[in-house]
Design a protein around this motif. Structure first.
Motif, PDB file in Angstrom:
ATOM      1  N   GLU A 499      -8.458  48.663  18.804  1.00 16.82           N
ATOM      2  CA  GLU A 499      -8.907  50.033  19.012  1.00 16.82           C
ATOM      3  C   GLU A 499     -10.400  50.001  19.298  1.00 16.82           C
ATOM      4  OE1 GLU A 499      -9.841  52.132  14.948  1.00 16.82           O
ATOM      5  OE2 GLU A 499      -7.808  51.286  14.871  1.00 16.82           O
ATOM      6  N   ILE A 500     -10.933  51.077  19.849  1.00 14.99           N
ATOM      7  CA  ILE A 500     -12.341  51.125  20.229  1.00 14.99           C
ATOM      8  C   ILE A 500     -13.008  52.305  19.550  1.00 14.99           C
ATOM      9  CG2 ILE A 500     -11.867  50.033  22.454  1.00 14.99           C
ATOM     10  CD1 ILE A 500     -12.110  52.760  23.752  1.00 14.99           C
ATOM     11  N   ASN A 501     -14.351  52.241  19.481  1.00 14.69           N
ATOM     12  CA  ASN A 501     -15.126  53.341  18.909  1.00 14.69           C
ATOM     13  C   ASN A 501     -15.860  54.080  20.024  1.00 14.69           C
ATOM     14  OD1 ASN A 501     -17.056  51.515  19.618  1.00 14.69           O
ATOM     15  ND2 ASN A 501     -17.943  51.270  17.585  1.00 14.69           N
ATOM     16  N   ARG A 502     -16.801  54.940  19.641  1.00 18.01           N
ATOM     17  CA  ARG A 502     -17.498  55.765  20.627  1.00 18.01           C
ATOM     18  C   ARG A 502     -18.393  54.940  21.557  1.00 18.01           C
ATOM     19  NH1 ARG A 502     -17.009  61.097  19.525  1.00 18.01           N
ATOM     20  NH2 ARG A 502     -16.263  61.652  17.452  1.00 18.01           N
ATOM     21  N   LEU A 591      -5.803  48.139  32.766  1.00 21.67           N
ATOM     22  CA  LEU A 591      -6.532  47.450  31.713  1.00 21.67           C
ATOM     23  C   LEU A 591      -6.079  46.004  31.622  1.00 21.67           C
ATOM     24  CD1 LEU A 591      -6.398  50.235  28.980  1.00 21.67           C
ATOM     25  CD2 LEU A 591      -8.148  49.864  30.705  1.00 21.67           C
ATOM     26  N   SER A 592      -6.882  45.212  30.912  1.00 23.87           N
ATOM     27  CA  SER A 592      -6.561  43.785  30.791  1.00 23.87           C
ATOM     28  C   SER A 592      -5.372  43.544  29.880  1.00 23.87           C
ATOM     29  CB  SER A 592      -7.775  43.022  30.247  1.00 23.87           C
ATOM     30  OG  SER A 592      -8.149  43.534  28.974  1.00 23.87           O
ATOM     31  N   GLU A 593      -5.003  44.524  29.047  1.00 22.77           N
ATOM     32  CA  GLU A 593      -3.888  44.349  28.118  1.00 22.77           C
ATOM     33  C   GLU A 593      -2.600  44.982  28.630  1.00 22.77           C
ATOM     34  OE1 GLU A 593      -4.094  42.555  25.380  1.00 22.77           O
ATOM     35  OE2 GLU A 593      -6.181  42.112  25.785  1.00 22.77           O
ATOM     36  N   PRO A 632     -14.634  43.599  13.870  1.00 14.72           N
ATOM     37  CA  PRO A 632     -14.761  43.545  15.340  1.00 14.72           C
ATOM     38  C   PRO A 632     -14.053  42.320  15.907  1.00 14.72           C
ATOM     39  CG  PRO A 632     -16.819  42.914  14.310  1.00 14.72           C
ATOM     40  CD  PRO A 632     -15.929  43.378  13.190  1.00 14.72           C
ATOM     41  N   ILE A 633     -13.607  42.456  17.149  1.00 15.81           N
ATOM     42  CA  ILE A 633     -12.937  41.372  17.863  1.00 15.81           C
ATOM     43  C   ILE A 633     -13.917  40.804  18.874  1.00 15.81           C
ATOM     44  CG2 ILE A 633     -10.990  40.748  19.343  1.00 15.81           C
ATOM     45  CD1 ILE A 633      -9.443  43.059  18.177  1.00 15.81           C
ATOM     46  N   GLU A 634     -14.178  39.537  18.766  1.00 12.04           N
ATOM     47  CA  GLU A 634     -15.116  38.882  19.673  1.00 12.04           C
ATOM     48  C   GLU A 634     -14.370  38.314  20.892  1.00 12.04           C
ATOM     49  OE1 GLU A 634     -17.141  35.939  17.465  1.00 12.04           O
ATOM     50  OE2 GLU A 634     -18.125  37.367  16.097  1.00 12.04           O
ATOM     51  N   ASP A 635     -15.129  38.104  21.944  1.00  7.35           N
ATOM     52  CA  ASP A 635     -14.589  37.538  23.192  1.00  7.35           C
ATOM     53  C   ASP A 635     -13.423  38.365  23.735  1.00  7.35           C
ATOM     54  OD1 ASP A 635     -16.444  35.533  22.918  1.00  7.35           O
ATOM     55  OD2 ASP A 635     -15.057  34.196  21.860  1.00  7.35           O
ATOM     56  N   PHE A 636     -13.546  39.689  23.637  1.00 12.20           N
ATOM     57  CA  PHE A 636     -12.514  40.572  24.166  1.00 12.20           C
ATOM     58  C   PHE A 636     -12.981  41.122  25.515  1.00 12.20           C
ATOM     59  CE2 PHE A 636     -10.036  44.392  24.742  1.00 12.20           C
ATOM     60  CZ  PHE A 636      -8.798  44.058  24.221  1.00 12.20           C
TER      61      PHE A 636
END
Length: 897
Positions: A499-502, A591-593, A632-636
């Protein structure tokens, strides 16, 4: 005897005269008026066909409500008028609609016609007088009936037949023509033999027919004109007699019985082993067989001897060379017959878990000016998403209502009962059909819900006649002020893994369900939405709870009540053009997903089973979004592809950054911008087999991209004869995709066969194709849904060659994409070399110019003087040649030369 034969002839002649009369009056019968109820003397009777469904609706079922003792039923006029409103032209009373509307009474009489006296199973009496005459028939006294019988018997006088002379009407000629006569000549054969050979013994023996002359004679069939009999007329009578046969069988049952046995291997004794080990025959055999055994073992190691080469060869030929079954076959079609407005299909989505169920969104077929002109009428008409089932091609199973026409919608990957759609007015709509899940799951699709079942043809299915289409209201709509301002062209659910934030930063999704959406609109914005409440969950006062419970309709779920009319986007992105104040207008995003959603069917099935087992649906208890303790997810990869209305393809990032001057959040500049298509891009889709391969379609051409390659597309087609309007990758073959055109044709591209043009084209309809969506029902059966501009949904079965890949197709396509990448790199290198060479040439020219400017004044004057001397010499020679100047005597001829 003469009178008898004369009678027979007259009888035959009378029969033939009847036949000739029928031949003569046939044209008169065709010109006669058709038989009607008025000609039969019953103008008030109207025959009808009442189906089983209509009989159940009006309680007039045969042998239950209407019988031989009471073959009639009184039906209220208002019930029939209500049936007209519900079913319109589908109603069985529709042929006599005018008669029913003009009927003066309140109840109409419907009579069961068991003997089909008037041609159909029921008839309607259309007048009050006829109804009273039928219900109150006058009774005839018995005395009056007996009197009529006596009078009729007294008045009858027997008159014996009088013989008349036979008059020939030409029947003897027909009898002569139909009589059988011998037409072939009789042939007489005479076979003779010597008297001494009579009774002699005969011996048969085998003989080679080819070794003896005239021993083998071939008797070929040939038509003989002497034995061809032309049959002029033949009368045949047949009677069907049912044959009844009773058969029975009994399975012989043998009860299970446990048995066991024990055996001991037979072995040589030590003495026998020594004797056989030293025997010469055994040693010779081992020496001779050891070489062939070693060769066989080596061959087994080198290759598999049990592989079927013919089977592999047939698979390759069936995939690439066999053209016998390559066309899409029409399976079924759906059209909304109950809606009288002219609609077109805007989006299609197969149900993720229920096979044979498909949802389509429809919109009114009007331009922008016509929409503004008829805006008042459009508000009175419902905007719907229709659920069609293979078992009932006429009646939709569910109808989802929305505030305006839907142009895109998607099922939630975590829960297929949650549906999100985008309207033409810029609002997002959410539906929750959990309460109606049992209704659509019990639909008969010709088999079980397992993938191993195969769909039966349409005429073998049994639709539920008592089922009525249900209208389901939406749970929530977004805010008009804070959302999109124009039509929403694309919508996607974000994966349940993040999920993402603002700010656009990516975090892990602890809830494990899809809670966020992304949309793009024609107002030049891309918005991210969160379906969870963005405020702290504080318990409201008791009084407000009571007020809200009163205002909420009973048929609307409270799943997304906290979002209704107050839902705002989490992030709003504008794709700026940079130098100007204008923005790009996005039409489709990828999107990439997105490639993960192709493989999420099993996950959806597992989650739906867990919810059915009794656990609470997670969407009914959503927690607040934007938690601070997320990891947080890195390298996304936060970059994605966007197709624009101008025909461009943009590769950009959704992460936000602050403006150093104003401090506001702004979208990053696009990473790459390509102007490839000559029309609006309507398809941006990732391959289900390669997550970095993207297909874009717009205008009159298509392009295939590879994420990470910034030099351009891997493949770009030439202009098509007609404009492209829709497209989709194949779900089972990596090198196949389908493209719809504006003339109703569909182009099937097979990159393993051709890369410069489609492998084949097939006509589907007569108008523009608006959407394409394939679906895999089983490993052996696949379908593709194609929608057109006239509102018809076509379901076609994909043939074997287009649905089953070859053994090495995935690796072949990977090699093809790698080869194209290398080709682009080579072209880019050549461009750089050419640019370097061009720069070097320009430098050389500059050096030459600078050299001329660096010469001294004396050198320039000497060069000018030499040029002037050469000019004077040329002028002098020219004048001498013309004879205007005399040649001096001292000057020789060689000096002139």
């Amino acid at each position: 005897m003469a009178p008898k034969s004369q009678k027979q002839k007259s009888a035959g002649g009378h029969k033939n005269t009847k036949r000739s009369k029928t031949k003569q009056i046939l044209p008169d019968r065709e010109e006669a008026e058709p038989v009607t109820m008025e000609s039969m003397g019953h103008p008030e009777i109207y025959p009808l066909v009442l189906t089983t469904q209509t009989q159940e609706i009006f309680n007039c079922q045969i042998d239950e409500d209407v019988t031989d003792e009471k073959p009639y039923k009184l039906i209220k006029k208002e019930d029939i008028l209500a049936d007209f409103k519900n079913r319109a032209a589908v109603s069985d009373f529709y042929p006599v609609k005018k008669v029913i509307q003009e009927y003066p009474g309140d109840e109409l009489l419907v009579v069961y016609d068991k003997g089909f006296r008037y041609g159909l199973n029921f008839y309607l009496i259309g007048t009050e007088e006829g109804k009273e005459n039928y219900l109150n028939r006058p009774e005839v006294p018995e005395e009056q009936e007996e009197y009529k019988e006596h009078t009729s018997e007294d008045l009858y006088i027997y008159k014996p037949p009088i013989s008349k002379p036979w008059v020939s009407l030409g029947s003897e000629k027909e009898i002569d023509e139909e009589s059988v006569k011998e037409s072939a000549k009789q042939i007489t054969y005479m076979i003779s033999r010597k008297r001494s050979e009579f009774g002699a013994p005969v011996k048969f023996r085998d003989q080679n027919a080819s070794s003896v002359k005239d021993a083998y004679i071939e008797c070929t069939a040939y038509p003989d004109k002497n034995f061809i009999v032309k049959q002029l007329e033949k009368d045949v009578g047949m009677q069907v007699v049912p044959k009844v046969k009773d058969t029975s069988t009994q399975t012989r049952w043998t009860y299970p019985k446990n048995a066991s046995t024990q055996y001991y291997p037979r072995e040589f004794s030590e003495e026998e082993k020594e004797i056989f080990g030293q025997s010469k025959p055994l040693i010779d055999f081992l020496n001779n067989a050891s070489i062939s055994v070693e060769i066989a073992l080596q061959q087994n190691e080198i290759m598999n001897t049990f592989i079927d080469d013919w089977k592999c060869l047939a698979e390759e030929e069936g995939t690439f060379g066999d053209k016998t079954d390559t066309h899409l076959k029409e399976y079924q079609s759906f059209t909304d017959l109950h809606n009288l407005t002219e609609n077109m299909v805007t989006s299609i989505s197969w149900h993720p878990t229920i096979y044979g169920l498909i949802a389509v969104s429809v919109a009114v077929r009007l331009s922008l000016e016509d929409r503004v002109h008829f805006s008042g009428k459009l508000l009175l008409q419902p905007s719907l998403i229709l659920f069609w089932s293979f078992s009932d091609p006429i009646h939709p199973q569910l109808m989802l209502e929305s505030p305006d026409d839907i142009f895109c919608f998607k099922f939630c990957p975590s829960d297929p009962n949650i549906i999100a759609g985008g309207c033409i007015n810029g609002q997002i709509v959410l539906w929750d059909i959990t309460a109606h899940a049992d209704r659509i799951e019990n639909i008969k699709t010709g088999g079980s819900r397992s993938k191993k079942a195969t769909l039966k043809p349409m005429f073998l299915l049994e639709p539920d006649s008592n089922k009525e289409a249900m209208y389901i209201r939406h749970c929530a709509v977004s805010s008009i002020e804070n959302g999109h301002k124009k039509v929403i062209t694309d919508i996607h659910w974000l994966s349940d893994t993040f999920e993402i934030n603002r700010m656009g930063s990516v975090f892990e999704n602890r809830s494990g369900i899809c809670c966020q959406l992304v949309t793009c609109s024609a107002d030049c914005t891309i918005c991210f939405w969160d379906i969870r409440s963005q405020k702290a969950l504080t318990p409201p006062p008791i009084e407000k709870k009571k007020e809200e419970s009163i205002e909420i309709p009973f048929d609307v779920p409270s799943t997304f009540l906290h979002l209704d009319l107050s839902w705002k986007p989490l992030i709003k992105i504008r794709l700026s053009k940079g130098e100007t104040s204008l923005d790009h207008c996005p039409t489709k995003i990828s999107l990439s997903e997105d490639h993960l959603l192709y493989k999420a069917q099993d996950k959806i099935l597992a989650q739906s089973k867990v919810v059915k087992a009794g656990e609470m649906n997670p969407y009914h208890n959503l927690e607040g979004a934007l938690a601070n303790n997320l990891k947080p997810i890195e390298d996304f990869c936060t970059k994605f592809f966007v197709g624009t209305e101008e025909g461009g393809v943009i590769y950009t990032d959704w992460k936000m950054e602050r403006d150093p001057e104003t401090g506001r959040l702004m979208a990053k500049k696009p990473v790459n911008l390509y102007a490839v298509h000559d029309g609006a891009v309507h398809t941006v889709q990732r391959s289900p087999f390669y997550k970095d391969i993207i297909l874009t379609i717009g205008g009159w051409n298509l392009a295939i991209w590879k994420e990470g390659i910034t030099t351009g597309p891997l493949l770009q087609s030439c202009c098509a004869p007609k404009r492209y309007t829709a497209g989709h990758w194949s779900l089972t073959r990596p090198g196949v995709f389908y493209i719809g055109r504006e003339d109703g044709y569909i182009d099937i591209w097979d990159l393993l066969e051709k890369t410069h043009e489609p492998a084949q084209s097939q006509n589907i309809c007569i108008t523009m194709i608006t959407y394409i969506k394939p679906w895999t029902f089983t490993a052996k059966q696949q379908f593709i849904a194609i929608a057109d501009y006239y509102g018809t949904l076509h379901i076609l079965e994909i043939p074997w060659t287009l649905s089953h890949p070859s053994t090495n197709e995935a690796s072949s396509m990977s090699y093809y994409f790698e080869r194209e990448v290398k080709h682009l790199e080579y072209v880019e290198q050549r461009k750089k070399i050419r640019e370097q060479e061009k720069k070097e040439m320009e430098l050389e020219l500059e050096k030459k110019k600078t050299k001329t400017y660096q010469k001294s004044k004396e050198q320039m004057e000497a060069e000018l003087k030499a040029d002037y001397d050469n000019y004077l010499e040329l002028e002098k020679n020219t004048l001498i040649n013309l004879g205007l100047i005399k040649v001096p005597e001292t000057m020789s001829f060689m000096d002139l030369m």
